[in-house]
Design a protein around this motif. Structure first.
Motif, PDB file in Angstrom:
ATOM      1  N   UNK A  31     -23.049  62.497  -6.312  1.00 57.05           N
ATOM      2  CA  UNK A  31     -21.826  63.121  -6.805  1.00 57.05           C
ATOM      3  C   UNK A  31     -22.044  64.589  -7.155  1.00 57.05           C
ATOM      4  N   UNK A  32     -22.259  65.440  -6.148  1.00 53.57           N
ATOM      5  CA  UNK A  32     -22.301  66.873  -6.427  1.00 53.57           C
ATOM      6  C   UNK A  32     -20.939  67.333  -6.950  1.00 53.57           C
ATOM      7  N   UNK A  33     -20.929  68.477  -7.630  1.00 52.68           N
ATOM      8  CA  UNK A  33     -19.719  68.945  -8.304  1.00 52.68           C
ATOM      9  C   UNK A  33     -18.520  68.978  -7.369  1.00 52.68           C
ATOM     10  N   UNK A  34     -18.718  69.442  -6.145  1.00 49.50           N
ATOM     11  CA  UNK A  34     -17.581  69.610  -5.242  1.00 49.50           C
ATOM     12  C   UNK A  34     -17.111  68.295  -4.615  1.00 49.50           C
ATOM     13  N   UNK A  35     -17.760  67.190  -4.928  1.00 48.67           N
ATOM     14  CA  UNK A  35     -17.349  65.911  -4.355  1.00 48.67           C
ATOM     15  C   UNK A  35     -16.967  64.877  -5.419  1.00 48.67           C
ATOM     16  N   UNK A  36     -16.930  65.281  -6.660  1.00 50.05           N
ATOM     17  CA  UNK A  36     -16.605  64.344  -7.731  1.00 50.05           C
ATOM     18  C   UNK A  36     -15.111  64.034  -7.728  1.00 50.05           C
ATOM     19  N   UNK A  37     -14.786  62.764  -7.775  1.00 52.66           N
ATOM     20  CA  UNK A  37     -13.390  62.345  -7.866  1.00 52.66           C
ATOM     21  C   UNK A  37     -12.896  62.549  -9.296  1.00 52.66           C
TER      22      UNK A  37
ATOM     23  N   UNK B 237     -24.790  62.993 -20.914  1.00 48.60           N
ATOM     24  CA  UNK B 237     -24.163  64.296 -21.079  1.00 48.60           C
ATOM     25  C   UNK B 237     -24.229  65.101 -19.781  1.00 48.60           C
ATOM     26  N   UNK B 238     -25.333  65.004 -19.066  1.00 49.20           N
ATOM     27  CA  UNK B 238     -25.464  65.707 -17.790  1.00 49.20           C
ATOM     28  C   UNK B 238     -24.397  65.251 -16.803  1.00 49.20           C
ATOM     29  N   UNK B 239     -24.152  63.941 -16.765  1.00 48.06           N
ATOM     30  CA  UNK B 239     -23.122  63.415 -15.866  1.00 48.06           C
ATOM     31  C   UNK B 239     -21.731  63.889 -16.285  1.00 48.06           C
ATOM     32  N   UNK B 240     -21.458  63.815 -17.583  1.00 51.17           N
ATOM     33  CA  UNK B 240     -20.144  64.222 -18.075  1.00 51.17           C
ATOM     34  C   UNK B 240     -19.910  65.713 -17.886  1.00 51.17           C
ATOM     35  N   UNK B 241     -20.971  66.506 -18.045  1.00 55.03           N
ATOM     36  CA  UNK B 241     -20.836  67.947 -17.830  1.00 55.03           C
ATOM     37  C   UNK B 241     -20.461  68.245 -16.390  1.00 55.03           C
ATOM     38  N   UNK B 242     -20.996  67.468 -15.474  1.00 51.77           N
ATOM     39  CA  UNK B 242     -20.656  67.656 -14.062  1.00 51.77           C
ATOM     40  C   UNK B 242     -19.172  67.372 -13.833  1.00 51.77           C
ATOM     41  N   UNK B 243     -18.636  66.370 -14.527  1.00 54.09           N
ATOM     42  CA  UNK B 243     -17.212  66.049 -14.404  1.00 54.09           C
ATOM     43  C   UNK B 243     -16.365  67.182 -14.991  1.00 54.09           C
ATOM     44  N   UNK B 244     -16.761  67.690 -16.160  1.00 55.76           N
ATOM     45  CA  UNK B 244     -16.027  68.799 -16.776  1.00 55.76           C
ATOM     46  C   UNK B 244     -16.058  70.023 -15.872  1.00 55.76           C
TER      47      UNK B 244
END
Length: 440
Positions: free
Chosen positions: A304-310, A47-54
């Motif tokens: 994968x910080x928020x500003x670098x997520x593809x 969930x932490x990873x997916x939240x970062x994508x959202x």
């Protein structure tokens, strides 16, 4: 607002990819992604990873988590499934017991004796999930990614009326691989692929109306390319059509490559796409990954910080299908697992096949493929009829039919006598008794 239930959300790569893919469609920008798993620690991490994508997408979608299948499914518009019944502790018996009888299995999740017992464990679970879908979200679109794909879909599509199809990435993944080898833009390749899951063949592979197979044959004269996928490339050069799933898988689906140690060394120890293609390594790899899943997630979060997520969409079919069915209804053609119903006339009509399917607002529309080439039909018929027998055995809890299905497995029958197969099957039933209950 649409709700998507992820049943078995602990699949790190799959869950985050599908969440990201769904967010690329405007119809799902405000969706709820409900992640369900039985492992609370893994669920929290995913969930932490997916939240970062959202967060990176800057969309109003929301994430929820639950350990309850009922809660996840209630009111869901779309359901994705990546579950399995029995972890590495039981899966290893499916590999280790046959190994004692000379049946050297590589991946062990789809076919041969290990795939059969995996199906026996998972069919009841998948039917339970279908029952819950019927109860809590009867109109939901259900996409299955759990293996063994053909047998599970056959059971669900035959014994429930839930709208379900099964998806795999091998069809589009192999086209991408071949496009890279041939130095052809993937988007320019026109193909027709059909058969059964993991054993479907490209009956047409063209660019601008020109057959690409002669170019592929020429390319494979170069050992650099031939050695990338030795089993599949050898099959193509002899059978004239390229098969979808990796060498590691296909080496255990037929009698040609794994019946003797010298053949395993020649064809399967290198470049099987499941390096190095030997059971001991694949088991150790899985055990190692199981013990370090948290490290894998922590590394992803660090890199994968928020500003670098593809936010680029993957090649998975799921989001496009959901968009076609319950989003903006743009029709989408994909290779799906469905009951044959004559689409491939020289395969059993009641078998689960993998063929082109069109998804749109109205549902799924199967395409008529026609006959497979005669020699491929012999190979694929063995698989399809065997898998039909396994599903029948599972529904009847018929031990004798399971044994007879194992007898027909190409790899097992290339190595073992009937008496040895009986002994092996009895030992596998004993190892699986906690999951299977009483088979008569």
């Amino acid at each position: 607002m649409k709700k998507f239930a992820f049943i078995g959300a602990g699949s790190f790569v799959f869950t985050r990819n599908i969440v990201r893919d769904l967010l690329t469609f405007p119809a799902f920008h405000d969706a709820e992604f409900c992640l369900m798993d039985t492992d609370s620690a893994r669920l929290k991490a995913i969930c932490e990873c997916c939240q970062r994508i959202v967060t990176a997408s800057n969309k109003p979608a929301k994430l929820t988590t639950t350990l309850s299948r009922e809660e996840a499914l209630t009111g869901a518009d779309g359901v994705l499934c990546t579950v399995f019944n029995g972890g590495i502790d039981i899966w290893r018996h499916d590999i280790e017991i046959p190994k004692k009888y000379g049946v050297d299995i590589n991946v062990g999740d789809t076919r041969s004796v290990s795939g059969i017992f995996r199906a026996l464990r998972n069919i009841p679970l998948m039917l339970e999930i279908c029952g819950d879908i019927k109860k809590y979200c009867p109109n939901a679109v259900f996409l299955n990614y759990t293996n063994p794909m053909s047998m599970l879909c056959k059971a669900m599509q035959t014994y429930t009326d839930v709208e379900v199809t099964g998806l795999c990435h091998s069809v589009q993944g192999t086209v991408k691989m071949l496009a890279e080898w041939l130095e052809v833009p993937k988007e320019e390749i026109d193909y027709l692929c059909a058969g059964v899951n993991h054993q479907a063949f490209y009956l047409k592979l063209q660019r601008g109306g020109k057959d690409l197979y002669p170019l592929l044959r020429e390319k494979l004269k170069n050992t650099e390319f031939y050695n990338k996928e030795i089993v599949r490339n050898n099959m193509f050069l002899n059978l004239d059509y390229y098969v979808t799933e990796s060498s590691g898988h296909n080496s255990e689906y037929n009698p040609w490559f794994r019946k003797r140690p010298d053949l395993i060394e020649t064809y399967c120890t290198h470049s099987t796409n499941w390096n190095p293609g030997l059971y001991a390594f694949s088991l150790n790899l899985r055990l190692e990954r199981e013990g370090h899943w948290r490290d894998e997630i922590d590394q992803w979060l660090e890199e994968n910080p928020v500003d670098q997520i593809s936010l680029e969409k993957s090649e998975e079919y799921a989001a496009n299908i959901f968009n076609a069915r319950i989003g903006d209804h743009t029709p989408f053609l994909f290779n799906g697992n469905v009951i044959n119903d004559g689409c491939i006339p020289n395969l059993p009509s009641d078998a689960c096949v993998e063929i082109p399917v069109l998804a749109d607002r109205a549902g799924y529309h199967k395409t008529y493929v026609g006959n497979l080439p005669a020699h491929l039909a012999i190979l694929v018929n063995t698989t399809a009829r065997l898998e039909n027998l396994v599903v029948e055995a599972a529904m009847e809890k018929n031990r004798r039919k399971v044994f007879q299905a194992v007898c027909m497995d190409p790899l097992t029958s290339a190595v073992c006598s009937l008496d040895e197969i009986k002994q092996m099957t009895d030992k596998l039933f004993e190892a699986n008794k906690t999951y299977l209950g009483d088979y008569q």
